[in-house]
Design an enzyme around this catalytic site. Sequence first.
Site, short mmCIF file in Angstrom:
data_model
loop_
_atom_site.label_atom_id
_atom_site.label_comp_id
_atom_site.label_asym_id
_atom_site.label_seq_id
_atom_site.Cartn_x
_atom_site.Cartn_y
_atom_site.Cartn_z
N HIS A 115 2.31 2.06 -5.87
CA HIS A 115 3.77 2.15 -5.83
C HIS A 115 4.23 2.91 -4.59
CE1 HIS A 115 7.64 4.12 -6.85
NE2 HIS A 115 7.92 2.96 -7.38
N CYS B 33 3.09 -13.46 -2.34
CA CYS B 33 3.98 -12.30 -2.26
C CYS B 33 3.25 -10.99 -2.51
CB CYS B 33 5.15 -12.45 -3.23
SG CYS B 33 4.67 -12.62 -4.95
#
Length: 823
Positions: free
Chosen positions: A452, A775
């Site tokens: 993240h 992606c």
Amino acid sequence: MVVVAVVSDTPMTVLWLDDVTADDFDSVGGKGASLGELTAAGLPVPPGFIVSAETYRSFLDETGIAEELFEVVDVDPGDSEALARAAERAQELIRETEMPESIRESILAAYDDLDDGAASVAVRSSATAEDLPDASFAGQQETFLNVDRSRLLDSVRDCWASLFTQRAIYYRNKKGFDHDVVNIAVVVQRMVDAERSGVMFTSHPTTGDSRVIVEAAWGLGEAVVSGAVSPDRYVVDRETGEILSVDVSTKKVMHVRDEETGETIERAVPEDKRDERVLSEADLERLVEMGDTVQTHYGDPQDVEWAIDEGEEDPETGTRGDLLLLQSRPITTIDDGDDSTADAETSEEGETAASVGGDQADAGGAGTADGGTQAENAAEDSDDGAGEVALTGFGASPGTVAGKVRIVRTLDHLDRVGEGDLIVAEMTTPDMVPAMERAAGIITDEGGMTSHASIISRELGVPAVVGTGDATQTLSDGEVVTVDGDKGTVRRGGAEPDSEDEDEESEPKPAAAAQVGASDRAAALASKPMTATDVKVNLSVPDAAERAADTGADGVGLLRTEHMVLSTGRTPERYIEEEGADAFVSELVDGIQKVAEAFYPRPVRVRTLDAPTDEFRELEGGENEPHEHNPMLGWRGVRRSLDQPDVFTTELAAFRQLYDIGYDNVEVMFPLVNDAEDVIRARELLVEAGIDPDKRPWGVMIETPAAALSIDGIVETGVDFVSFGTNDLTQYTLAVDRNNERIADRFDELHPAVLELIESTIETCRETDVSTSICGQAASKPAMVEALVEAGITSVSPNVDAVHDVQREAKRVEQRLLLDSVR
């Protein structure tokens, strides 16, 4: 009140282009003023007239609908039903109210004077609020092509009514613009039956030097402006006339006038013209000369829309057809400062070839575009005032910055993070995004290149070093350190910024490709390499949308909704329980709308919720989340959505509202499907939410070997696209935890097993006309881009800092494949 336009006390219904100058902006809007200036300068502009903004106001006042109209649209933009009713009633008021006779007669009389009443005309909205510094109304009002006398008055009214679409009402309410001070003029102009058309920048749109950039395609220019076609691209030195580069694209469609109905239609380009060069050297010479004249007239570089009609070749000049100018506006993106990019080396096409803060990676080596570097040498010399290397890890986001350490052990510590501080945490979570947006840099104990912290720091353009092992123990709160996101080091000390006028070198320096900043979207798109493979961008934080759009990306390949949800501090169930379903829908709509608006009309592919249970467990309501041994293999993605149809249909209601508002560039993507059964059940819920999957683009992510091996059944469900999530696909194929820095060297998206799954899926999709995309983090790797372009992938979607490098890599591979095919 924001005053957008001042309307004259002595309205004129119609103004001829011959009589209009830039001083008439309040009456004729941006387009009208530009066309009047060009006409007055003696440049070739199709003749026409303008139905003034005063006429629009006279229509409202004389018919008595003004008061009701503005009351109707004064609604809460978050109330989708109220917004839909307001838009419907407002447009109905305008379309169904008869024009006063004096206005009708003036407009029709002007039309009759244009080609003796036999003209086919373009009817184009010209708003008086097109270029405000804090808002962009571009694309919100209508244009109608190939209009005859019988449809003229209706088309004018339709232009007026387009001020009150759901999207326009929503946007003005959100921006705080009063509806009754935004006015609109309408340009009525003889249509050019264009054989060729496009856009020209009379100087380079970012550097301002003498390179002219021209984009060209077959047919009407609407196809180029709307993005329906990838145009040819030419770069010419205006001073010498030398053609610096020619990129001929495959032009699959064109917009033309239907001979039977007179309306504009999209038609396939004949096979023999798809790969044919649109402009000859003589055509380019003529365009460049015209551009030089336009720039000289205005005194500033211009963005010019042009068209060439059909005609015989001139034996003297070698040109064919008449060249006409359709619009000109100033280029506002040229940097007059002396920043470091001014001295960067440029390629023969004139685009920056050097990245700030890091070396450009080659196809197989490490580097920022490859996903970062890990420091191996702790004894690097430095001239930035920093001392010894205290920590090493993965350089996850490029750039170098010094700042004060703020150690974040719990969410309660986030308030201590101020502007310019450095967040130091064991790992980051979506709850931390607001603080990450304030921070100048990120350092974590745990995590790899797909963590993240890595993803968000790259998106925000702040330097980051992850996987240091013990930053939270080694560093002290408040001490100054220097983060080097290129080398993957954290050093003691450094020149901490202490004023707004700080030295430029002490600021974070994200990759040059992502630093277009406040540049105009059209300029960014014009200066990017032309590729048949679309290069999109990944996005998590809606507030980063403007920056991402300014890279010139072809759209958003992945917009993650979980960050919007988790930033509320509550699980979806708890939020809906406490605030209601409508409030939950509004949270999603607000976030997605920011991105859809920034990229419009480029597509924005939005992934439905895909947060693992351990992330939900940190939120209010998280006590109800199951405790899973490995949340990445647990209750997440579409499997959770299908188990919780009530929450899922509420999520899908946000997409329905966005479509109702007018964001037709939004696409729905379901994550972590395993087989056709998952897809069929998700499609059924899409229909139940009022979204027609035959009319709205939708697709799924291929993130598991099962999904890749089940692709035949998945494409039969009717998906428009599939997208590879290589972060998950790699970890599930190789049994490697992508966030475990201890085995990070085994996490390899280019492993033959992973590539075989991807390539076989692409092959099946190409046979069934289903688009393919990637992606994941691997989309930023040149070697992966090369493999996928060779396999025939439709688009790649890298992180924001890698867009420019990937555009170049895709172009390089395509050119090599083209050369190989003719050798």
